[in-house]
Design an enzyme around this catalytic site. Structure first.
Site, short mmCIF file in Angstrom:
data_model
loop_
_atom_site.label_atom_id
_atom_site.label_comp_id
_atom_site.label_asym_id
_atom_site.label_seq_id
_atom_site.Cartn_x
_atom_site.Cartn_y
_atom_site.Cartn_z
N LYS A 59 29.41 35.45 29.86
CA LYS A 59 30.31 34.46 29.95
C LYS A 59 29.69 33.01 29.49
O LYS A 59 30.33 32.05 29.52
CB LYS A 59 30.90 34.23 31.33
N GLN A 74 31.70 31.75 36.91
CA GLN A 74 32.37 30.59 36.18
C GLN A 74 31.90 29.41 36.28
O GLN A 74 32.60 28.30 35.92
CB GLN A 74 34.02 30.63 36.84
N CYS A 117 41.19 40.22 38.60
CA CYS A 117 40.16 41.04 39.66
C CYS A 117 40.30 39.98 40.98
O CYS A 117 39.20 39.88 41.48
CB CYS A 117 38.98 41.04 38.86
N ASP A 125 28.42 32.84 43.81
CA ASP A 125 28.97 33.67 42.58
C ASP A 125 28.99 32.35 41.62
O ASP A 125 30.20 31.71 41.62
CB ASP A 125 30.07 34.21 43.07
N HIS A 139 36.48 36.78 43.59
CA HIS A 139 36.66 37.96 42.55
C HIS A 139 36.44 39.21 43.34
O HIS A 139 35.54 39.21 44.22
CB HIS A 139 35.82 37.54 41.24
N1 PLP Z 1 32.85 36.33 40.00
C1 PLP Z 1 33.76 35.74 39.21
C2 PLP Z 1 34.20 34.57 39.60
C3 PLP Z 1 34.00 36.09 37.88
O1 PLP Z 1 34.99 35.46 37.06
C4 PLP Z 1 33.64 37.34 37.50
C5 PLP Z 1 34.05 38.06 36.03
O2 PLP Z 1 35.15 37.56 35.36
C6 PLP Z 1 32.76 38.14 37.96
C7 PLP Z 1 32.26 37.61 39.22
C8 PLP Z 1 32.18 39.56 37.64
O3 PLP Z 1 31.30 39.13 36.40
P1 PLP Z 1 30.85 40.51 35.55
O4 PLP Z 1 31.99 41.34 35.17
O5 PLP Z 1 30.28 39.78 34.46
O6 PLP Z 1 29.86 41.07 36.35
#
Ligand code: PLP
Length: 414
Positions: A231, A208, A371, A205, A128
């Site tokens: 999430k 998900q 993203c 990370d 992401h």
């Molecule tokens: N990393 C992954 C794999 C994601 O799917 C997301 C959000 O969709 C993020 C990071 C970023 O999360 P946040 O916007 O809650 O900081």
């Protein structure tokens, strides 16, 4: 013997989410976008309201009853997150506004202090933007280089390439636990083992993964683990970073301000102990407390049950989506190796048109680049549609998605 988790009572789960009483254009709301943000159960909504109604006060500074209550609830939430991740202690948990802030914290604090010219940061092709851009910003400042582990045509990490790229120059590996596009579950334990052999640290990370699978940071062996509260049934503006305590202690602060200090003069400041060193200013208190309640909610259902439910739903969806002629599904990891995320395109219908069409049926899906523009480039598409599932979704909702997609194909004449 492997014991099968008891089946989830989805109807009982759904009753706890007030939003599912809503209709959209006369149709029942079908929410298939939990990878973007999850819906919230009543207990989480109540926890936030109760904070403001009964004990709204700042934390760690008031000497009166409601401030003590607020501090106790805030710290109890930290403890719950530590237990949820099987972290060795609550001092390893830093509250953040989400995964993005958690990764930025590590990039700016650990990265700035530890990276230099000649060092390498190893990312993957399925990251992401949150796990790409902070590293680019730090690479520019430190002279470190970014290297990228490619994916296979099946949408799995190319582990041979990972081993080839994992040289002694690599100082940090930053990898997603579960892809927000392909759904792939990466072998993070093996990645950590191998990275540690060359002396690199690993940031996982977990945006998900933490909402959907049992996560044990000690078993994974990672150095950092980032998650987003919104999430996983928690409020927006909530999240956490797990870090190994020795690493957090050695790291400089990320932001300066109140609460993160021990003493301040105009010449010099000494810093508070971890995790407070990383929590400058007034934190999102109500949100952190309600995230603790979300953790209670998920734990009371059982992460094994949630995972098993999602494996079933995803398998069912993958099977039924095959009926839609002209559909392309991205990523073909087997159900045991994928989370409840399915990215797809339908002929050459633009994903935004598809999402708008489905919205008319009360179905919420995501359309766009998610993203993950480098991954889109690898898949040779500008955008995809994406359906993602959570504990409250049902096979009936997948049936509705499939029927609506068939209608969309007719409507757009493709
Ligand atoms: N990393 C992954 C794999 C994601 O799917 C997301 C959000 O969709 C993020 C990071 C970023 O999360 P946040 O916007 O809650 O900081």
């Amino acid at each position: 013997m492997i014991t099968k988790p008891t089946e989830l009572d989805v109807e009982a789960v759904r009753e706890q989410f007030p939003i599912f009483r809503r209709t959209i254009r006369g149709k029942q709301l079908i929410y298939l976008d939990s990878a973007a943000t999850s819906q919230k159960p009543q207990s989480v909504i109540d926890a936030e309201r109760e904070f403001y109604e009964r004990y709204n006060a700042n934390v760690h500074r008031g000497a009166y009853r409601i401030a003590e209550e607020a501090t106790a609830a805030y710290e109890a939430a930290r403890e719950k997150i530590a237990r949820f991740l099987n972290a060795p202690s609550k001092e390893c948990i830093v509250f953040t506004r989400g995964t993005t802030e958690a990764i930025n914290l590590v990039a700016y604090s650990w990265g700035w202090a530890n990276l230099k010219e000649g060092d390498e940061i190893l990312l993957t092709e399925m990251e992401h933007h949150s796990n790409i851009v902070p590293w680019q910003l730090i690479a520019q400042r430190t002279g470190a280089k970014i290297k990228v582990v490619p994916i296979t045509d099946d949408g799995l990490l190319d582990m041979d390439a990972f081993e080839r790229l994992l040289t002694e120059q690599v100082k940090i590996v930053a990898v997603t636990h579960v892809s927000n596009v392909l759904g792939t579950i990466n072998p993070v334990r093996e990645i950590c083992q191998k990275a540690h052999e060359v002396g690199a640290v690993v940031l996982v990370d977990g945006a998900q993964a933490a909402p959907h699978l049992p996560v044990d940071v000690q078993a994974i062996g990672c150095d950092f683990y980032a998650l987003s509260g919104h999430k996983m049934c928690g409020p927006t503006g909530s999240g956490a970073l797990y870090g190994r305590k020795e690493l957090l202690e050695a790291m400089p602060p990320f932001m300066g301000g109140g609460e993160m200090i021990r003493t301040v003069t105009f010449e010099r400041t000494t810093f508070n102990e971890v995790p407070y060193k990383f929590e400058a200013g007034t934190p999102p208190i109500a949100q952190a407390i309600a995230l603790g309640v979300a953790v209670d909610f998920l734990t009371s259902i059982g992460m094994e049950q949630i995972r098993a439910h999602e494996v079933e739903l995803t398998s069912y969806a993958l099977e039924r989506l095959q009926e839609v002629s002209g559909i392309t599904i991205y990523g073909s990891a087997p159900p045991e190796q994928r989370g409840g995320v399915i990215a797809f395109n339908l002929n050459d219908i633009h994903p935004h048109d598809l999402a708008t069409f489905l919205d008319a049926h009360g179905i919420c899906i995501r359309a766009g680049h998610h993203c993950a523009q480098p991954l889109m480039r690898r898949l040779n598409v500008a955008a995809t549609a994406r359906a993602s599932f959570y504990l409250y979704n049902t096979p009936d909702e997948i049936d509705a998605l499939v029927e609506a997609l068939k209608e969309a194909a007719k409507f757009f004449g493709r």
